[in-house]
Each structure stands twice: as C-alpha cells, then as structure tokens.
Enzyme design. Structure first.
Site, PDB file in Angstrom:
ATOM      1  N   ASP A 201      -9.611  11.494  -1.229  1.00 65.96           N
ATOM      2  CA  ASP A 201      -8.950  10.724  -0.186  1.00 65.96           C
ATOM      3  C   ASP A 201      -7.796   9.891  -0.765  1.00 65.96           C
ATOM      4  O   ASP A 201      -7.930   9.289  -1.826  1.00 65.96           O
ATOM      5  CB  ASP A 201     -10.000   9.782   0.431  1.00 65.96           C
ATOM      6  N   GLU A 243      -5.655  14.769  -0.957  1.00 65.04           N
ATOM      7  CA  GLU A 243      -4.894  14.359   0.221  1.00 65.04           C
ATOM      8  C   GLU A 243      -3.736  13.510  -0.275  1.00 65.04           C
ATOM      9  O   GLU A 243      -3.911  12.360  -0.662  1.00 65.04           O
ATOM     10  CB  GLU A 243      -5.764  13.530   1.170  1.00 65.04           C
TER      11      GLU A 243
HETATM   12  C1  GLC Z   1      -7.391   9.164   4.659  1.00 66.89           C
HETATM   13  C2  GLC Z   1      -8.302   9.731   5.713  1.00 66.89           C
HETATM   14  C3  GLC Z   1      -8.303   8.836   6.906  1.00 66.89           C
HETATM   15  C4  GLC Z   1      -8.760   7.454   6.486  1.00 66.89           C
HETATM   16  C5  GLC Z   1      -7.946   6.934   5.315  1.00 66.89           C
HETATM   17  C6  GLC Z   1      -8.587   5.748   4.683  1.00 66.89           C
HETATM   18  O1  GLC Z   1      -6.067   9.149   5.076  1.00 66.89           O
HETATM   19  O2  GLC Z   1      -7.920  11.049   6.033  1.00 66.89           O
HETATM   20  O3  GLC Z   1      -9.117   9.325   7.930  1.00 66.89           O
HETATM   21  O4  GLC Z   1      -8.642   6.558   7.557  1.00 66.89           O
HETATM   22  O5  GLC Z   1      -7.802   7.884   4.291  1.00 66.89           O
HETATM   23  O6  GLC Z   1      -9.731   6.142   3.971  1.00 66.89           O
END
Ligand code: GLC
Length: 541
Positions: A201, A243
């Site tokens: 994440d 991500e």
């Molecule tokens: C990432 C996740 C999202 C979340 C954020 C904070 O962007 O995809 O859903 O709110 O991280 O953890």
C-alpha cells in the site's frame, strides 16, 4: 526457472472479505464465506486472490487503518479460519497475496497509544512528530476535500503528528530501524502462514521522510531492495505488487535498475489513458503511455486493471483530457471525488456490454498481469448515496434472494444495491451462470484464453500503426509464437488491412471465433471489426 515467474502469467482477483460473502450470518463478510466461494473463483479461472486488509481495525478506512498486524479482525473470523482458507485455496491451486499497509497504522494501534502517551516513551519515535505547528500542516493531502491537514496536534503532549492520509491514520517512521525490523517481522509472519506475497500500500509514502516545514522529501528507494531481499530469503517466489501512482520516468526507481526492487506495479499511467481512449476514441495518448512504460527489467512486470476499490484517479491526464473523461463517465458532481477522480464502477460508467467487453479484452492483452475487481465479472454497479469510495464497495451480488445472497442475516450491515438496473435482482451470479451469453461466462472464457497466452506476460510487443482512427493493434512475440490483438474503440464497424510484413505471419487464427485469415497474394489480411469490436489472433505458417 519460469515457474519462479508465476506472476507473469497470473490472473489476479481482488476482493474485500467484508463485502464478499457472509458465512456466519452476522451481516459482515468473512473467511467462512470466502471459503464457500472458492469453487466459484476457481471456476472463473482466477489463480491469485488479492485480499484487502482483514486485520483488526476500527474500520474507518475500509480496513486500511490497522490496529494489530498479527491477527484477524473478529468480524472476519479467527486466525484458524485464515489458515483454513489458505489450506483450501492451495488445494485449488489458488495463490493468495495480502495487503501490506505499513505507511501508517490506526490511531488505535497500541504503538500509537504508547507513542502519544509521553515524549520519552520508547515508542515515540515509531511515528513522526513536530514540536511546533509545521508551516506545511495543510499541504500534501491525499484526500483533498475530505482531509483537512497532514499534521495534527495531539492534545496529550501538544506535539503534531504526521499523517499522509486521514488524521486517524498516523504515519509510521520508516527511518527508524526498529520500525523497519517490525515490518520485516510482519512480512515474515504472513509468509510463514502461506501467502505468496503482498500488495504494498501507498509505496511512495512509505519511502518518504516527512519533515515539518519542508515540502519536498527524498524517497529512499533502496528500502524496497531491502524488503525484497528479505522476502526472497524467506520465500523464493514471493512477490511485492506496489501501489505507486507515479510518472513513467520514476518507475525504474521502484522496479530497480536490475529488477531487484519490487516485482510488480500497478500501471496507473496506462489505466488513466485507457479511460481517456474509451471516452474519446482517441488512442494516441494510450499508445504513448504504453511506450512510456515499456522499458522495465525482464523480470519486472506491470499489473493492469480497470477499476479498483478506490476512485478512478485521473490526476495524470491533462485538464482537457480529464474533463473529457468526467463528461463521458462521471458528469455529475456526486460521481466525482478528490478533485481528480470518479467513484463509479466500470459497468455503470461504460453502460453497455460491447464497451465493457472491449475494455476487458484490452486489459487482458496489455503487457502485464491482469487484475480483476470482484463484481466486475458480472457488471455490478455503484451506490452513489454512500460516502466517498464506499460507493464502489457494495456487497457481491450472488443471487436475487434477500441481501443479494451475500448474507442471510436479518440486519443489513453493508447495504446491497437493490434499486435500478444494477440491482441484485437484475445483476447476480446465479442468473448469469445459467445464461451462456452472460458477462460472467464471457469473462470466464476470456480468463481461460488469457491463461493460454503467456506470450503477453513474457514476450516482446509492438504497436502496429494502422490507418483507421481509433483502432489499436498490438503484436506479441515470444519463442517464435506470434499473437496479434485488434481493438476498435469507435462505435462504427471497420475493415482493417494488415500486411504480412506488419503481422509477420501468413495466417491469423482467430482465437475467439472459428475463422482464420490467410494472407492474399499481395500479402494482405483483411480484418472485419464490429463497433467496439476486438479480435485475438495467433499466427501460423
Ligand atoms: C491506498 C488504498 C486506499 C487507502 C489508502 C490509505 O491508497 O488503496 O484504499 O485509503 O492507501 O491506506
């Protein structure tokens, strides 16, 4: 050798336990329910599940606010249920990857409770503090419009703590070696329980060292190599899927020059240009985005997706392009979010079956690993009455029975979509399974077909320029095998001519329809395309 690169030909399915299937009828999805539905996923043909966070959480950000990294939130079951699930998944040959959310914890995590208790608490430096109100206290918010600050005063000690996201999610101080050790422990723990890797994440934010009053921050890319080394010592073929919504030129820092950083990254750049192409039928920006993200190490890999659990982020498009996508797919203010995106599902944005097929067919043929969002295989819609990104997180629609077959509970904890054309009475798994022409059956067919085309994940590719506007032709080659994919973004049929020089093959065997094309005497293939049509060909001599 190649089996170590399993992720190169995987089909990943992303789901959130909470909204997938309620097994114990308390209104919340759980491992018991997911276990019941493993056969469904197996039949669909997916071979990897990406599980959204399921650890103990106050659940103020869909579980991304974790309060204990080493357990299972009781709403979803027990650690025993998790292991049971892993065992059953393995029996079906399904791998599992889970979220690794280590940029921040919940403010309810014991570490933060300790850290905020006093300035000399041993856990104090596990988080990021400032003794004064930073001048940039309201800069760099990820959720503009909802989030008001990135530094918030903690009443107990009067200091400000840093939070890249909501104020109930304080950032961990990843510069602190103790925190780094703990993160390795978390990775080691879940690997030991059998996961095949992690969807990491918020990667860029994990790498930053935020300082009060300083806007710019250096990113410590070397840390990714450290994580990868540890991961692979523990489990040779485990992966990190990052991500990171970053510019193409930055990606090499994440993958590592020698492919020694993270293994996979979501291709947000292509994703946004893909939606622009769907909205405008102008495909040049998509072609450029594909070229811009071409150069990666052979063992690195892009993950391609259409929609995920967040908003469709359009922040990388030009203002004009973004407005075009808004106009086509999210014209109402309530459909837009964070000044940059759309909080809708794929089916409701596109609105018609041909374009949904086009979008998925395209996604499956992009250079990388496809990731499918639960519910998209049956064309689920969204609920715009829910707040923020909750609109796209409604329960899976299994049948036309109460609560969409998601739960038999009397109480409705997560509202199902029960009105309109996307209601569970209209859109559900049970009906679609029995209909040979359903989106579900089409999707299962396409997933199988994709699995039979490892050339896409492993091979080299080129875009073949063609005359008619709005048609994307891509050609793959791997071990002398040739694949040619044609996608028509426009609403009108087209006759396309490809020369054998372009296709580098005399025969084009259609993998979806029982036809084939043998080049004519002048070395030309004539390809018929419907409105939003797509064709998959394998070459042959
Ligand atoms: C990432 C996740 C999202 C979340 C954020 C904070 O962007 O995809 O859903 O709110 O991280 O953890």
């Amino acid at each position: 050798m190649l089996e170590h690169l399993w992720y190169k030909n995987a089909v990943i399915y992303s789901l959130d336990l909470e909204s997938f299937k309620d097994g114990n009828n308390d209104g919340v999805g759980d491992f018991e329910g997911l276990i019941e539905r493993l056969d469904y996923l197996h039949a669909l043909g997916v071979d990897t599940i990406w599980l959204a966070p399921f650890q103990p959480t106050p659940n103020k950000d869909n579980g991304y606010d974790i309060s204990d990294y080493y357990g299972v939130d009781p709403r979803h079951g027990s650690s025993g249920d998790f292991v049971n699930f892993m065992h059953k998944a393995r029996g079906l040959g399904i791998r599992v990857i889970i979220d690794l959310v280590v940029n921040h914890t919940s403010d309810q995590h014991l570490w933060f409770k300790e850290a905020r208790a006093s300035k000399d608490n041993p856990k104090r430096n596990w988080y990021v503090w400032s003794d004064h109100k930073p001048s940039n206290w309201n800069k760099g918010m990820v959720f503009p419009g909802v989030q008001k600050a990135t530094w918030t005063k903690d009443p107990k000690t009067g200091s400000y703590y840093f939070h890249r996201f909501y104020d109930h999610m304080p950032d961990l101080n990843t510069d602190n070696p103790e925190v780094r050790d703990e993160i390795l422990k978390i990775i080691g723990f879940w690997l030991q329980l059998g996961v095949s890797g992690f969807r990491m994440d918020a990667v860029p934010f994990v790498l930053e060292s935020p300082k009060p009053d300083v806007d710019s921050t250096t990113l410590h890319y070397g840390y990714l190599k450290e994580l990868r080394r540890f991961l692979q010592w523990r489990k040779g073929d485990a992966i990190l899927l990052g991500e990171a919504n970053v510019l193409p030129e930055e990606t090499v820092n994440y993958f590592g020059e020698a492919g020694d950083g993270i293994h996979l990254m979501f291709n947000f750049f292509v994703n946004q240009h893909l939606f622009y192409a769907l909205a405008s039928t102008e495909i040049e920006p998509l072609q450029k985005a594909l070229e811009a993200t071409r150069e990666i190490n052979p063992t690195s890999q892009w993950a391609h997706f259409l929609r995920n659990h967040d908003e469709l982020d359009l922040g990388r498009l030009t203002e004009e392009q973004r407005q075009r996508v808004f106009q086509e797919f999210g014209p109402e203010k309530n459909m837009q979010i964070y000044d940059r995106g759309i909080r809708r599902r794929l089916a409701s944005m596109l609105g018609n079956r041909q374009q949904i097929e086009l979008a998925y067919s395209l996604m499956f043929t992009l250079p990388g690993t496809p990731v499918i969002r639960y519910g998209d295989e049956i064309g689920m819609g969204d609920d715009l009455s829910l707040k923020e990104r909750e609109a796209v997180r409604t329960p899976m629609q299994w049948s036309s029975e109460g609560q969409a077959g998601f739960s038999d509970s009397d109480k409705e904890v997560k509202p199902v979509i029960s009105e309109g054309i996307y209601s569970y009475k209209q859109v559900n798994v049970k009906d679609q399974k029995r209909d040979p022409n359903s989106l579900f059956n089409w999707m299962a067919f396409m997933i199988r077909l994709r699995k039979e085309c490892p050339e896409i994940g492993f091979g080299s590719w080129e875009i073949i320029p063609v005359k008619p506007k709005g048609i994307l032709v891509m050609r793959y080659e791997f071990k002398e095998e040739i694949l040619v994919f044609v996608h028509n973004f426009t609403a009108k049929g087209e006759e396309l001519v490809l020369t054998t020089r372009q296709a580098k093959t005399q025969r084009l065997i259609d993998l979806i329809n029982k036809v084939e094309s043998i080049a004519d005497e002048d070395g030309r293939h004539t390809i018929i395309l419907n409105a939003y049509g797509y064709r998959w060909f394998r070459g042959g001599e």
